[in-house]
Design a protein around this motif. Structure first.
Motif, short mmCIF file in Angstrom:
data_model
loop_
_atom_site.label_atom_id
_atom_site.label_comp_id
_atom_site.label_asym_id
_atom_site.label_seq_id
_atom_site.Cartn_x
_atom_site.Cartn_y
_atom_site.Cartn_z
N ALA A 3 -3.05 0.67 0.22
CA ALA A 3 -2.15 -0.22 0.95
C ALA A 3 -0.76 0.39 1.10
O ALA A 3 -0.14 0.30 2.18
N ARG A 4 -0.26 1.02 0.05
CA ARG A 4 1.10 1.57 0.11
C ARG A 4 1.17 2.84 0.94
O ARG A 4 2.21 3.15 1.53
N ASN A 5 0.06 3.57 1.00
CA ASN A 5 0.05 4.82 1.76
C ASN A 5 -0.45 4.64 3.19
O ASN A 5 -0.25 5.54 4.03
N ASN A 6 -1.12 3.50 3.45
CA ASN A 6 -1.65 3.23 4.78
C ASN A 6 -1.38 1.77 5.14
O ASN A 6 -2.32 0.95 5.20
N PRO A 7 -0.14 1.41 5.39
CA PRO A 7 0.17 0.00 5.64
C PRO A 7 -0.57 -0.58 6.84
O PRO A 7 -0.74 -1.80 6.94
N GLN A 8 -1.05 0.28 7.74
CA GLN A 8 -1.82 -0.21 8.89
C GLN A 8 -3.18 -0.75 8.47
O GLN A 8 -3.85 -1.41 9.28
N TRP A 9 -3.60 -0.52 7.24
CA TRP A 9 -4.87 -1.05 6.75
C TRP A 9 -4.71 -2.42 6.09
O TRP A 9 -5.71 -3.05 5.73
N VAL A 10 -3.50 -2.89 5.91
CA VAL A 10 -3.26 -4.12 5.15
C VAL A 10 -3.45 -5.34 6.06
O VAL A 10 -3.02 -5.36 7.22
N ALA A 11 -4.11 -6.37 5.52
CA ALA A 11 -4.28 -7.63 6.25
C ALA A 11 -2.92 -8.27 6.51
O ALA A 11 -1.96 -8.07 5.76
N ARG A 12 -2.85 -9.06 7.60
CA ARG A 12 -1.58 -9.63 8.03
C ARG A 12 -1.65 -11.16 8.09
O ARG A 12 -2.70 -11.73 8.39
N ASP A 13 -0.50 -11.79 7.83
CA ASP A 13 -0.42 -13.23 8.00
C ASP A 13 -0.06 -13.54 9.45
O ASP A 13 0.13 -12.61 10.26
N PRO A 14 0.03 -14.82 9.85
CA PRO A 14 0.30 -15.12 11.27
C PRO A 14 1.61 -14.55 11.79
O PRO A 14 1.76 -14.34 13.00
N GLN A 15 2.57 -14.28 10.91
CA GLN A 15 3.85 -13.71 11.33
C GLN A 15 3.84 -12.18 11.34
O GLN A 15 4.85 -11.54 11.60
N GLY A 16 2.66 -11.59 11.02
CA GLY A 16 2.54 -10.14 11.02
C GLY A 16 2.96 -9.48 9.73
O GLY A 16 3.00 -8.24 9.64
#
Length: 712
Positions: A102-115
């Motif tokens: 997650a810390r090295n690939n933030p594009q892999w982290v799930a998002r809440d409705p506000q992104g």
């Protein structure tokens, strides 16, 4: 490799998610100490971390992050040690949490409705790992990672953690709103993932279908990657008993955490995970440095063994320097040390059928219009129970049904939609159906055939009253068998903890209950009689539980019974004789642990409807005694396991339970010999009377196993 026909019954996980911090030195980590402790405790199955929630790997990985404090292949050496001592080696892999990724690939982290990146506040103040989205390239990373692990190690099975959206788990109660997930959802349903509460309620069924779709898709993808490396390896998923049936069918071994406590969860997992080596995990309320009494470990093991569940204890027994806290294993030996004496009594057996509690999977999405008000409703309505984990309303009724049947001290199983066939149902004497609102026509017809053939049911509320889309039918699908018709929902007292009080008609089922107006929670259902007899009627609360109308600490008390002849009291409990069977209906919800009287009340109903049960236990303390009933497949011998559940309630203090009697109907079989097989061996006297065979049992201290041999 350990062959799985040698079933493991003494599992353990060293529950360490070690961050990459200087205070985690692991300088005294010793596989030799692992072996000594495992042998001492009698462990025959261990779950070994390959990758934990931090993304830390405990072997020299080429893809992720190996723990910097470990200079050797811990997974490999522990795996070899486990096989050397004849124990099952399960490789653990964290799917949904990987903080390094997650810390090295933030594009892999799930998002809440506000992104914003999604974390789990329910874990606070513990580590709040980020949630990974499996609709990203993280899935491909896992494929490569899992291939690496299972090409390296000869594990006997794999344990996947934090996968998908299982009901009743903190990691399942979420949605990801990243661009990838929005595209998947929009393509499937034609609109964006809703996040406004009103729209979520409006689209609740689509949301639930979407979660089930993702779970099946994700599991199949991971399963393909694992099986490509190891085609025969069994796969277990945490809380697999809480997934939908199509996914459960693909999982090789089932596991559930004790969201309802060990006893109730074990019965649930045994029913939903049958034939899949079901396993139950637990903590023994042990913080390692302030450990539980030794007897608690014995009760922990006994509660699972009694239910045909493989126990898996997990605890943080490893110090930051790598040493194990040996006292944990000394205490664990009190539980697992007796396994070899009991193993022959726990295999080659099937449950004795008597009471079936229906878990209706399709009902597990509570309705967008379910009348609990804005403050209590969500798209998939969740409620909080004992251990702070979320759960759908029907599932909580299933748990209460299990507890009520167990309180009656009769054999109890959980049955599913797949069991709603007359050939399966005919094995049971009684069904408990708590709010299975979305039964379909075929399922309802099989239940009706069961009643016509002589079976009995106790059901409640909106059972069989809703279409598949959640809207109300004009009448119950089971109306003919119930002897009543639906006449509308009474939502006047939805905010009251006690939405109704019971006015009892003279009948033996109410004997020995408290002489007061007995409460039931909302909602309430209005019915018209069509052949059923009234066993009890509603007494309204005297007020609605609102700030301006009721300011006492307690739920509003019952109103006066004085009603005119033109205003008769509406039926609350009815009984209908239909064909050769019986139906008792509650126009409210009796399947709750919130009302003390229901234990005795439902037990009385079970006694009256079965008259007599095939086999049961009599005790003055039914809430403190767990009982399970089995029949050996090869010789028909009956095995009864009695467990002192009061020990856990008293935090390890043992108060023996005296005055226990086993009652066996003549129809069930003629007993030729009754014996205690554990904790000692002795033959017991069988007393005959015109209706039952009676066996007095010595006081149960921790747990007792009895056997009954029947004449052919």
């Amino acid at each position: 490799m350990v062959h799985h026909d040698a079933i493991s019954y003494a599992g353990y996980l060293i529950d360490h998610h070690w961050p990459r911090e200087p205070y985690i030195s692991l300088e005294k980590l010793s596989v030799e100490q692992y072996e000594n402790c495992f042998r001492k405790a009698g462990i025959d199955h261990a779950v070994v971390y390959c990758k934990d929630h931090w993304g830390t790997c405990y072997y020299p990985t080429q893809l992720g992050m190996s723990h910097p404090a470990i200079s050797f292949d811990l997974v490999g050496e522990v795996g070899e040690m486990l096989h050397r001592i004849g124990a099952e080696f399960t490789a653990y892999y964290s799917v949904g949490f990987d903080e390094h990724a997650a810390r090295n690939n933030p594009q892999w982290v799930a998002r809440d409705p506000q992104g914003q990146m999604l974390r789990h506040p329910k874990l606070a103040p513990r580590p709040r790992w980020h949630r990974l989205c499996l609709e990203t390239d993280y899935m491909e990373f896992m494929h490569e990672h899992l291939a690496e692990i299972f090409q390296r190690y000869d594990a006997d099975s794999v344990f996947l953690d934090i996968l998908g959206h299982p009901h009743g788990t903190y990691w399942g109660a979420y949605l990801c709103y990243c661009d990838n997930c929005q595209r998947v959802f929009s393509k499937r349903y034609g609109y964006e993932i809703p996040h406004d509460p009103q729209k979520m309620r409006q689209h609740a069924f689509d949301i639930e279908d979407y979660k089930a779709h993702l779970d099946l898709k994700w599991f199949n993808s991971i399963r393909t990657a694992i099986k490509a490396a190891r085609p025969q390896i069994p796969i277990c998923v945490n809380s697999s008993a809480h997934f939908r049936q199509p996914l459960r069918d693909l999982i090789d071994h089932h596991f559930t955490e004790p969201f309802w406590g060990h006893w109730t969860s074990a019965i649930y997992c045994r029913g939903v995970g049958r034939g899949k080596f079901p396993q139950g995990g637990a903590q023994v309320n042990s913080e390692i440095y302030d450990p539980s009494p030794r007897d608690m470990y014995q009760v922990f093991a006994a509660k699972h063994w009694a239910n045909g569940i493989r126990p898996l204890l997990y605890s943080p027994s490893q110090r930051p320097d790598g040493r194990l806290v040996t006292e944990e294993f000394n205490r664990l030996s009190a539980g697992y040390g007796e396994l070899n004496n009991l193993r022959k009594l726990m295999t080659d057996r099937s449950t004795i059928k008597c009471v079936g509690v229906l878990y209706h999977e399709k009902t597990c999405v509570d309705l967008p219009d379910f009348p609990y008000g804005e403050d209590h409703t969500r798209s998939v309505k969740i409620i909080e129970f004992d251990q702070g984990k979320p759960d759908t309303f029907h599932r909580s009724m299933v748990a209460a049904g299990i507890n009520l049947a167990a309180y009656a001290q009769v054999p109890v199983d959980v049955i599913t939609e797949q069991d709603l066939d007359i050939h399966c149902l005919s094995n049971y004497q009684l069904l408990l159906i708590g709010g299975a609102s979305r039964l379909d026509e075929k399922q309802a017809s099989q239940i009706i055939r069961f009643v016509e053939s002589g079976g009995s049911i106790i059901l409640s509320g909106d059972t069989s009253l809703r279409h598949g889309d959640g809207t109300f039918r004009s009448d119950f699908l089971l109306a003919d068998a119930m002897g009543v018709h639906f006449d509308g929902l009474d939502d006047r007292f939805m905010t009251n903890p006690s939405g109704s009080y019971l006015a009892r008609q003279p009948h033996p089922v109410w004997n020995q209950l408290p002489e007061t107006d007995l409460p039931l929670p909302p909602p309430r259902y209005n019915i018209k009689l069509a052949g059923a007899k009234v066993l009890g009627t509603h007494i309204d609360p005297c007020a609605v539980h609102e700030d301006e109308q009721w300011t006492s600490w307690w739920s509003p008390a019952p109103a006066s019974l004085a009603l005119s002849q033109d205003d008769p009291k509406p039926p609350l409990v009815t009984h209908h004789k239909y064909g050769n069977g019986h139906v008792v209906y509650f126009a409210a919800n009796p399947f709750t642990d919130a009302m003390r009287w229901l234990g005795h009340g439902i037990s009385n109903l079970i006694d009256w409807l079965l008259d007599p049960p095939a086999i049961r236990i009599r005790t003055d303390t039914p809430g403190s005694l767990g009982s399970t009933f089995w029949r050996r497949n090869h010789d028909g011998q009956v095995v009864i396991h009695l467990v002192n559940l009061g020990i856990e309630k008293l935090d390890g203090e043992v108060l023996a339970i005296p005055g226990i009697t086993i009652e066996v109907s003549h129809q069930f079989g003629k007993i030729c010999r009754a014996s205690i097989a554990y904790p000692n061996t002795m033959e017991l006297k069988v007393t005959d009377n015109p209706t039952m065979q009676l066996i007095a049992v010595p006081a149960v201290e921790i747990h007792t196993i009895l056997t009954l041999d029947l004449w052919d």
